[in-house]
Every structure is written in C-alpha cells, then in structure tokens.
Design a protein around this motif. Structure first.
Motif, PDB file in Angstrom:
ATOM      1  N   SER A 150       0.977  -1.059  -0.083  1.00 13.23           N
ATOM      2  CA  SER A 150       0.065  -0.207  -0.078  1.00 13.23           C
ATOM      3  C   SER A 150       0.722   1.310   0.078  1.00 13.23           C
ATOM      4  N   TRP A 151       1.771   1.196   0.683  1.00  6.35           N
ATOM      5  CA  TRP A 151       2.523   2.416   0.813  1.00  6.35           C
ATOM      6  C   TRP A 151       3.527   2.906  -0.522  1.00  6.35           C
ATOM      7  N   GLN A 152       3.808   1.570  -1.112  1.00 10.66           N
ATOM      8  CA  GLN A 152       4.506   1.613  -2.628  1.00 10.66           C
ATOM      9  C   GLN A 152       3.469   2.497  -3.397  1.00 10.66           C
ATOM     10  N   MET A 153       2.111   1.939  -3.396  1.00  6.54           N
ATOM     11  CA  MET A 153       1.153   2.538  -4.288  1.00  6.54           C
ATOM     12  C   MET A 153       1.056   4.001  -4.095  1.00  6.54           C
ATOM     13  N   ALA A 154       0.998   4.370  -2.770  1.00  5.24           N
ATOM     14  CA  ALA A 154       0.725   5.825  -2.533  1.00  5.24           C
ATOM     15  C   ALA A 154       1.936   6.784  -2.829  1.00  5.24           C
ATOM     16  N   GLY A 155       3.372   6.079  -2.589  1.00  3.10           N
ATOM     17  CA  GLY A 155       4.615   6.685  -3.134  1.00  3.10           C
ATOM     18  C   GLY A 155       4.307   6.776  -4.669  1.00  3.10           C
ATOM     19  N   LEU A 156       3.818   5.830  -5.408  1.00  3.64           N
ATOM     20  CA  LEU A 156       3.933   5.940  -6.804  1.00  3.64           C
ATOM     21  C   LEU A 156       2.798   7.239  -7.105  1.00  3.64           C
ATOM     22  N   ALA A 157       1.770   7.087  -6.593  1.00  2.00           N
ATOM     23  CA  ALA A 157       0.753   8.254  -6.647  1.00  2.00           C
ATOM     24  C   ALA A 157       1.267   9.791  -6.742  1.00  2.00           C
ATOM     25  N   ASP A 158       2.177   9.934  -5.647  1.00  2.00           N
ATOM     26  CA  ASP A 158       2.955  11.215  -5.650  1.00  2.00           C
ATOM     27  C   ASP A 158       3.734  11.557  -6.690  1.00  2.00           C
ATOM     28  N   ILE A 159       4.737  10.480  -7.191  1.00  2.00           N
ATOM     29  CA  ILE A 159       5.500  10.540  -8.322  1.00  2.00           C
ATOM     30  C   ILE A 159       4.629  10.735  -9.401  1.00  2.00           C
TER      31      ILE A 159
ATOM     32  N   LEU B  87      11.127  -0.115  -5.615  1.00  3.06           N
ATOM     33  CA  LEU B  87      10.449  -0.644  -6.875  1.00  3.06           C
ATOM     34  C   LEU B  87      11.550  -0.369  -7.813  1.00  3.06           C
ATOM     35  N   TRP B  88      11.287  -0.737  -9.428  1.00  6.69           N
ATOM     36  CA  TRP B  88      12.343  -0.887 -10.293  1.00  6.69           C
ATOM     37  C   TRP B  88      11.582  -0.403 -11.646  1.00  6.69           C
ATOM     38  N   ALA B  89      12.388   0.116 -12.648  1.00  2.19           N
ATOM     39  CA  ALA B  89      11.998   0.218 -13.866  1.00  2.19           C
ATOM     40  C   ALA B  89      13.185  -0.180 -14.915  1.00  2.19           C
ATOM     41  N   ARG B  90      14.103  -0.730 -14.301  1.00  2.00           N
ATOM     42  CA  ARG B  90      15.505  -1.210 -14.987  1.00  2.00           C
ATOM     43  C   ARG B  90      15.144  -2.535 -15.896  1.00  2.00           C
ATOM     44  N   GLY B  91      15.531  -2.535 -17.031  1.00  2.37           N
ATOM     45  CA  GLY B  91      15.109  -3.624 -17.977  1.00  2.37           C
ATOM     46  C   GLY B  91      13.742  -3.658 -18.459  1.00  2.37           C
ATOM     47  N   SER B  92      12.751  -2.809 -18.029  1.00  2.84           N
ATOM     48  CA  SER B  92      11.643  -2.981 -18.566  1.00  2.84           C
ATOM     49  C   SER B  92      11.009  -2.665 -19.891  1.00  2.84           C
ATOM     50  N   GLY B  93      11.909  -2.533 -20.910  1.00  2.00           N
ATOM     51  CA  GLY B  93      11.760  -1.918 -22.000  1.00  2.00           C
ATOM     52  C   GLY B  93      12.999  -2.623 -22.810  1.00  2.00           C
ATOM     53  N   ALA B  94      12.865  -2.217 -24.495  1.00  2.00           N
ATOM     54  CA  ALA B  94      13.873  -2.839 -25.227  1.00  2.00           C
ATOM     55  C   ALA B  94      14.230  -4.235 -24.961  1.00  2.00           C
ATOM     56  N   ASP B  95      15.370  -4.743 -25.165  1.00  2.00           N
ATOM     57  CA  ASP B  95      15.984  -6.186 -25.681  1.00  2.00           C
ATOM     58  C   ASP B  95      16.108  -6.884 -24.307  1.00  2.00           C
ATOM     59  N   ASN B  96      15.333  -6.768 -23.701  1.00  2.00           N
ATOM     60  CA  ASN B  96      15.496  -7.142 -22.174  1.00  2.00           C
ATOM     61  C   ASN B  96      14.097  -8.320 -21.687  1.00  2.00           C
ATOM     62  N   ILE B  97      14.722  -9.060 -20.468  1.00  2.00           N
ATOM     63  CA  ILE B  97      13.630  -9.492 -19.960  1.00  2.00           C
ATOM     64  C   ILE B  97      12.582  -8.736 -19.172  1.00  2.00           C
TER      65      ILE B  97
ATOM     66  N   MET C 255      -5.269   5.831  -6.873  1.00  2.00           N
ATOM     67  CA  MET C 255      -4.051   5.146  -6.341  1.00  2.00           C
ATOM     68  C   MET C 255      -4.057   5.416  -4.876  1.00  2.00           C
ATOM     69  N   ARG C 256      -4.147   6.563  -4.489  1.00  2.00           N
ATOM     70  CA  ARG C 256      -3.612   6.741  -3.005  1.00  2.00           C
ATOM     71  C   ARG C 256      -5.205   6.185  -2.196  1.00  2.00           C
ATOM     72  N   GLY C 257      -5.987   6.380  -2.606  1.00  2.00           N
ATOM     73  CA  GLY C 257      -7.564   5.662  -2.210  1.00  2.00           C
ATOM     74  C   GLY C 257      -7.454   4.340  -2.018  1.00  2.00           C
ATOM     75  N   LEU C 258      -6.730   3.647  -2.915  1.00  2.00           N
ATOM     76  CA  LEU C 258      -6.698   2.045  -2.958  1.00  2.00           C
ATOM     77  C   LEU C 258      -5.896   1.608  -2.051  1.00  2.00           C
ATOM     78  N   ALA C 259      -4.605   2.345  -1.914  1.00  2.00           N
ATOM     79  CA  ALA C 259      -3.677   2.338  -0.992  1.00  2.00           C
ATOM     80  C   ALA C 259      -4.190   2.195   0.491  1.00  2.00           C
ATOM     81  N   ASP C 260      -4.870   3.323   0.760  1.00  2.00           N
ATOM     82  CA  ASP C 260      -5.607   3.642   1.918  1.00  2.00           C
ATOM     83  C   ASP C 260      -6.434   2.377   2.495  1.00  2.00           C
ATOM     84  N   ILE C 261      -7.123   1.741   1.225  1.00  2.00           N
ATOM     85  CA  ILE C 261      -8.087   0.687   1.484  1.00  2.00           C
ATOM     86  C   ILE C 261      -7.318  -0.537   1.852  1.00  2.00           C
TER      87      ILE C 261
END
Length: 588
Positions: free
Chosen positions: A124-133, A172-182, A385-391
C-alpha cells in the motif's frame, strides 16, 4: 637520446597497445577475428554479434547502438538530457528503455515509464508513493498493463531521472523493463491466498526478478523476452503467451520421478506472431526454475538473430533448431539432463474462472477474501491510487495485486470489513462488479500514447462498452481485446473478439483510423489464434459492428450454454465471415 626503448618502456607500450586493442574490440571497432576476444558480462552478446558479421551479415540498427555504447554506461548523458530538458535522439531513445523510459513522440512529446513489479504485488505504501511520483513527475495517473504492471505517462524529459530514482527509492524498479531485455515477471495474481492453487508463485517470480536485475549478461538480448509463472490459481495468468511458461502441475506417482508439484516447461509463446508456448515434456523442480531459465536465456542470447528484428524472438530460434536441438544446448549449459515425463504423468489442473478477477472471492485463509476492483481499461488517477492504498492498509493485508486483466485485487479483507471496503472503493469512482462485456474488455494505449498505434484503442473499447451494454443482453463472459498495432500489446489474437488497429482506405489518397477484426481466440487448455473475419472497419463504426457480431451470436447459438468461443468453432472461416458481414444490427 638513443633510438632504442628500454625494456620497461617496451613493456609499457605493449601493455598500452593491448589495452587499446581490447577496448576497440569491445566496442566493435575491430573486425571479427581481431587480436582480442570480448570479455566481461557483455562478451556473450558481442561474440554473438561477431558471428553474424563474420558471416557477412549486417547487424540491426539496435544491435549497433548497443555495441557502440551499452545503455548502462550512458546514465550520465541521460542525466544531462534531463538537466537540459531535451528529448533523446533515436539511439538514446532505445538506450533509455533499459531504464524503463520510452519517448513516445509524435503521439506524445514525453516519456512513458514502465515499471517492474514481480508477480504484480506491491504494498500500500508503495502505491501511495507512486501516486505522488505520478503527480510530481508524470501526468497524474497510471495504467495497469497486461503484464500485471504499471506504466506512467506524460513525463517531461526534465523529470525522467527524478522519476526513475523516485521509483527505486520506493523499493521498486524500472530497470530493464523495455528494449531487448527480460520484461516484468508475471505470476498468479492470487498466489498464496488461492484455495485451489498448487503452488505460491511469488518466491519463484521474485527470485527470477532479482536474478535478472543483478546479472548484466541478461540485458541486451536479441529481442524482448517474457517469463511467467502460473501456480494453478483461479485467475488465468496467460503464461502460454510467454517465451518461457512455468506452469505448476501435480505429477503422479509411478512415472520415474518424485511425485508432487513441479513446473511444466513450455517455450516459444508469442501470440503477436501467432504462436503459443508449447509443452516441452520437461518438468522442473520449482527451486531450480531460475537456474533453468538462465540457461534458456543464455542459449537464446547465443543463437537469436541479431540482423532481422522481425524474426529475432525465441520462437524463431526454436523453429530453426527444433525443440530437441534447443533443449540439448540448454542441457549443455546446465551440465545435466533435463527431466522429462509423459504427458499423462501430470494430473488435470484446477479449472480457472474468467471472472475471478472481479468481485469478492474467498481466500484459503479463514474469514478472509480478496476483492477484485474493476478499473476503466486499466487507468488509475493518482487520487484513486492513494485511495486504494488506504483501503488496502485499513481493510486488507496491505498488499495490492495487479492482474494481467488490467485491474487489481485487494487481498486479505476480513469478512467483517468487506462491506466497508466495497463502500470505500465505490467512493473512489471504482466498482467491484462488471458486465460480461466489461469484465473481459482489454485495450492497449493505442494511437493516443503510442507512435505505432493505428487507432485510438482505449477510447474505442469504452465506446464499444457504452454502445453495446444497453443493446446486447450478454449472459456469458466474453473477452474483447483492442490493440493498436502489430505489436499486439493487448493480445488481440487470444480474444473471443480481437481488434487490431489499421489504416482504412477511404480514397486513393487518404485513409482513416480503423481495425481488422478477429474471432475465436483463446488461451489455456483451449488455446487458439483468432481468425480474421472483417477488414477495414472504421474506428467510428467499431461499436456498431461489435453490436452486430454479438447479436449474431445470441440469435444463432445452439443453446444458452454455448459460449462465443464454442459458437465460432462450430463454423468455418468462410461461414463466420458471411455471418458477421451480413447480419442485421440488433439496435431497434
């Protein structure tokens, strides 16, 4: 001063020249067969490229970009571009995808960022943090994807580095999530909480995820690569659409191996190229899945095509080598034989429910349930996103589970709090119920946010729902997948009805956005690639055409129990084309 060098000077010059030669070879400046051999974690890729150039073939542009400068060696330039607020040129647009960043002009003059969320589970706290980002660095919203992942969009170049570093600060991560990667590692959405599951996929998805993150040799593959783990839970994972599918099965006694739960190994799924992962006959101990996957990927690295991007996926290596030939090379990497059993050794798997990602469902834990929340084609505002994190924090176990159906689950909700959680979800403008049409409605970003899109997909999908729901009384689930281009991110080939974006000619000189339409796609034990039945449907006409098709099905099905899939399989291609092209619309 004499003309002769001292012994120490000669040794210094020899060492200097050797270093220059090795560096040039590493960058690809030397021809194949140069004095120095590649070394380090990128050597396996450089050697593979060299085999193609030595045969007189030309590397694909992307392979040259990777060779000229590995994306992970260019982070300083990405930071400078952010500081200057300038967009990347094509080579860097490719490189920055190694950090999860896609510059999507001309659709939008901004980046999209795709995350990595192993098994689709975040706190939940990661989802809330992503909402801020999302508010501070992006467009104030996110999209749930068909890999149980999140995307953020409308990221100005100046915010790119702040965004990816903010994501990493959340664990959390974004590394390798695009291009010629897994890509993001998917697993069963209800892992660990599902009464019928055979195995909790979370530890195996996470082990593979962290193995990828920390092994540079597994970046820069011939093409993108997908891996999925299905534990036999209620909600389909679509593992058979992946390059590697680990599918939990119970192996019976009497087949020469220890009875119990194993992973069945399937390879080569790529529905955009009209192929599913095929069973290899191999079973894998769950705790050896990462080791086996690593060996498979390394064989792919060595033998995947580096010249033709259209035929560089694993499927084409398997087509060329055959499964037996490919697996023999995997066994050489492992230095042991893979275990094989007869198909009848695996007991029937638990039956899946196409609607279990929506609504309230009992968990294996006493007096707890998961709640499947329906999203608007995967879109979440930052407030939602924040609301679902709180729920999730107040009423559930604190986890939010993304699904491949572009929605999410709130898990661990006590029986006594279910109604409170449902009310809180409704207050966010979301719902826990869906019509048979909306429950299986999938759409990629389309032309609105993707330069490849030939039509507006999410907008068309919503228009289909709004038009058809009051006019067509569906009483059985149906999957409608709307994708914008040949990359088929929305997997139109596996839908009961699949729409793929296309330019529709309206004159000799002009065309408009539209679709070609397929029917009869499916996944799992009924897997099939959809058949094209209609071409060149204008985008604006798509809702009425889908209404007509659904009307044909309801009017002509053999019985109320006959599904749309069964209906389409009862007719051949010619009959389907005639039925759907000429039937009257159901609108009064």
């Amino acid at each position: 001063m004499g003309s002769e060098f001292t012994i120490d000077q000669k040794r210094y010059l020899e060492g200097f020249a050797s270093g220059v030669t090795a560096a040039r070879a590493q960058r690809g400046a030397l021809p194949a067969g140069g004095a120095a051999q590649p070394s380090g974690p990128d050597a396996i890729h450089l050697a593979a490229q060299d085999r193609f150039t030595a045969a007189g073939k030309k590397l694909a542009e992307q392979e040259k970009w990777k060779r000229d400068e590995h994306p992970f060696d260019a982070y300083r330039r990405l930071k400078q571009q952010a500081k200057d607020n300038v967009p990347p040129k094509p080579a860097d647009n490719f490189r920055w995808r190694y950090y999860g960043l896609f510059y999507v002009a001309p659709a939008q003059t901004s980046y999209m960022c795709r995350l990595r969320i192993p098994n689709g589970v975040l706190s939940s706290w990661q989802m809330a943090g992503l909402a801020d980002i999302a508010d501070s660095c992006a467009g104030g919203y996110s999209h749930v994807t068909t890999r149980a992942n999140l995307q953020m969009r409308e990221i100005e170049p100046k915010h790119a580095v702040k965004l990816i570093e903010g994501i990493e600060s959340l664990g959390l991560w974004a590394r390798g999530s695009g291009a010629d990667n897994i890509r993001n590692v998917t697993g069963s959405a209800t892992a660990g909480i599902d009464p019928q599951e055979l195995l909790d996929t979370r530890p195996y998805a996470r082990e593979w995820h962290f193995h990828i993150l920390n092994e540079r040799a597994l970046y820069g593959l011939p093409r993108k690569f997908n891996v999925a783990f299905d534990g036999g839970g209620l909600i389909p994972t679509l593992e058979d659409t992946n390059d590697i599918a680990f599918q939990a099965v119970t192996i019976a006694d009497g087949f020469g191996v220890e009875p119990g739960v194993w992973f069945r190994l399937a390879l080569g799924g790529i529905t955009g190229h009209k192929d599913f992962a095929r069973d290899t006959g191999v079973i894998v101990r769950p705790d050896e899945a990462t080791e086996v996957a690593d060996a498979i990927v390394r064989v792919f690295i060595e033998h995947g095509d580096r010249t033709d991007r259209n035929k560089s996926r694993l499927k084409y290596v398997l087509d060329r080598m055959g499964f037996d030939g490919f697996l023999k090379l995997v066994e050489e990497k492992l230095a042991r034989k893979l275990l094989r059993v007869a198909a009848e050794a695996a007991q029937p798997r638990p039956v899946q429910d196409r609607s279990a990602h929506i609504g309230v469902h009992r968990q294996k834990q006493d007096e707890l349930s998961w709640i499947g929340v329906r999203l608007s084609l995967g879109r979440l505002s930052s407030d939602q996103m924040r609301g679902l994190a709180d729920i999730a924090r107040r009423y559930g176990d604190g986890d939010i589970r993304l699904t491949v159906w572009q929605n999410l689950l709130i898990s661990g909700v006590a029986d006594t709090r279910i109604e409170d959680a449902i009310a809180a979800i409704a207050a966010l403008g979301l719902a826990i119920e869906a019509t048979p049409l909306r429950a299986g409605l999938i759409a990629c970003t389309g032309a609105t946010g993707c330069r490849f899109g030939a039509a507006q997909t999410k907008e068309t999908a919503e228009a289909i729902a709004q038009h058809c729901e009051p006019r067509v009384a569906l009483d059985t689930p149906i999957n409608i997948h709307v994708t914008g281009c040949h990359n088929t991110c929305a997997q139109h080939y596996i839908g009961d009805i699949g729409l793929i974006g296309a330019r529709v000619p309206i004159s000799d000189e002009d065309s408009v956005n539209g679709f070609h339409i397929h029917v009869g796609g499916a996944f799992g034990d009924r897997a099939a690639i959809g058949t094209e039945v209609l071409r060149d449907v204008k985008q604006e006409d798509a809702p009425r055409v889908i209404e007509r098709m659904l009307g044909v099905y309801l009017a002509r099905r053999a019985s109320p129990a006959e599904t749309f899939l069964d209906f389409t399989r009862r007719h051949d291609e010619a009959a389907l084309k005639q039925l759907f092209a000429t039937a009257p619309e159901t609108t009064a």
